[in-house]
Write an enzyme that holds these catalytic residues in place. Structure first.
Site, mmCIF file in Angstrom:
data_model
loop_
_atom_site.group_PDB
_atom_site.id
_atom_site.type_symbol
_atom_site.label_atom_id
_atom_site.label_comp_id
_atom_site.label_asym_id
_atom_site.label_seq_id
_atom_site.Cartn_x
_atom_site.Cartn_y
_atom_site.Cartn_z
ATOM 1 N N CYS A 67 -2.757 -2.899 6.349
ATOM 2 C CA CYS A 67 -2.865 -1.559 6.928
ATOM 3 C C CYS A 67 -4.158 -1.405 7.723
ATOM 4 C CB CYS A 67 -2.769 -0.488 5.851
ATOM 5 S SG CYS A 67 -4.049 -0.567 4.595
ATOM 6 N N GLN A 122 -5.256 -0.631 -4.507
ATOM 7 C CA GLN A 122 -5.884 -1.737 -5.233
ATOM 8 C C GLN A 122 -6.769 -1.246 -6.369
ATOM 9 O OE1 GLN A 122 -7.629 -4.768 -2.719
ATOM 10 N NE2 GLN A 122 -9.099 -5.356 -4.295
ATOM 11 N N CYS A 137 0.835 -1.191 0.000
ATOM 12 C CA CYS A 137 0.000 0.000 0.000
ATOM 13 C C CYS A 137 0.876 1.250 0.000
ATOM 14 C CB CYS A 137 -0.900 -0.035 1.244
ATOM 15 S SG CYS A 137 -1.644 1.542 1.671
ATOM 16 N N GLU A 138 0.567 2.192 -0.858
ATOM 17 C CA GLU A 138 1.402 3.386 -0.959
ATOM 18 C C GLU A 138 1.181 4.359 0.201
ATOM 19 O OE1 GLU A 138 -1.097 6.429 -3.804
ATOM 20 O OE2 GLU A 138 0.136 4.901 -4.776
ATOM 21 N N HIS A 139 0.129 4.127 0.981
ATOM 22 C CA HIS A 139 -0.154 5.041 2.090
ATOM 23 C C HIS A 139 0.658 4.719 3.346
ATOM 24 C CE1 HIS A 139 -4.243 5.333 -0.092
ATOM 25 N NE2 HIS A 139 -3.434 6.290 -0.501
ATOM 26 N N HIS A 140 0.873 3.416 3.599
ATOM 27 C CA HIS A 140 1.599 3.014 4.810
ATOM 28 C C HIS A 140 2.782 2.090 4.509
ATOM 29 C CE1 HIS A 140 -2.574 3.878 6.193
ATOM 30 N NE2 HIS A 140 -1.933 4.492 7.171
ATOM 31 N N HIS A 175 -5.741 -6.250 3.290
ATOM 32 C CA HIS A 175 -4.809 -5.144 3.476
ATOM 33 C C HIS A 175 -4.353 -5.097 4.931
ATOM 34 C CE1 HIS A 175 -5.511 -2.918 -0.429
ATOM 35 N NE2 HIS A 175 -6.449 -3.860 -0.453
#
Length: 256
Positions: free
Chosen positions: A148, A118, A77-80, A146
């Site tokens: 996250c 995703q 995941c690019e956020h976490h 996920h």
């Protein structure tokens, strides 16, 4: 992967979380992590269009749906920068061209081995298949867990995110789209290779923990034709139930 971020940066990271990068167990960790992230982001070094190799020979008489399901998906995941993993189902209706099946799995890997969300990855796979294969229709379905949201934040283990993307006939013709989705669902119920994955998470479900009989009844409702698969799933559910009971007893003894 750029050489701007080196093993020394990982040493700094270890120090920042309160660790000693010079202790024996961590001496080689910066090197290992550097290599791991180079692999996990290797999709940036690939041209997705070059992955697909189409053939015209053999496609002349075939204009029905082709589906490859249960393609393993591992991404971050690019956020976490947390992993998410699951499976992909990709299908297309050829228009004079077919593609080697291994190329479809490599295409999924190419987009998965990047920092992703995703939703975007689902559309990227569909768009490339539609443009490179010039297919009459394309359908892509991704199912993923996920971390996250399973090991941080709301901490909801067992949750699964499902995304889909359709192109061509599958988008413009509702009947064709419904037929494709029905075929994918039918294949999943008749040949449930993903049941082993379900078993890995079964111990976390309320149904198995509190009512194993209900879980077995749901299994019977699937009408799995392969007896060995049924036996394997039953054994897995029994193990999950026993593990849950054992954990409950341990919790009770701790309270006493």
């Amino acid at each position: 992967m750029s050489t701007d971020f080196t093993e020394n940066d990982w040493r700094r990271f270890l120090k920042s979380v309160g660790e000693d990068p010079d202790r024996p167990g961590l001496l080689e960790t910066p090197g290992r992590v550097t290599k791991a992230w180079k692999y996990w982001t290797s999709g940036y070094e690939q041209n997705p269009a070059s992955v697909l190799k189409a053939f015209e020979d053999g496609a002349e008489q075939y204009n029905e749906l082709i589906v490859v399901r249960n393609i393993p998906v591992y991404s971050h995941c690019e956020h976490h920068l947390a992993p998410f993993f699951g499976k992909a189902t990709v299908g297309y209706m050829p228009n004079g061209k077919i593609v080697g099946l291994s190329k479809l799995t490599r295409l999924v890997d190419c987009f998965a081995r990047r920092l992703q969300v995703q939703e975007r990855m689902t559309h990227q796979i569909a768009d490339l298949m539609a443009s490179e294969l010039e297919a009459k229709g394309v359908i892509v379905v991704l199912e993923a867990t996920h971390t996250c949201m399973t090991i941080r934040g709301v901490e909801k283990p067992g949750s699964v995110m499902i995304t889909s993307a359709v192109r061509g006939l599958f988008k413009s013709n509702q009947a064709t789209r419904a037929e494709a989705m029905a075929l994918i669902e039918l294949a999943a119920n008749r040949f449930p290779e993903n049941l082993d994955l379900q078993l890995l998470t079964a111990e976390w479900t309320t149904e198995v923990r509190q009512d194993p009989a209900a879980a077995l009844a749901r299994l019977d409702a699937l009408q799995i034709p392969q007896q060995d698969t049924r036996a394997r799933v039953r054994a897995g559910l029994a193990r999950a139930s026993a593990l849950s009971a054992s954990r409950s007893e341990e919790h009770t003894s701790e309270l006493q």
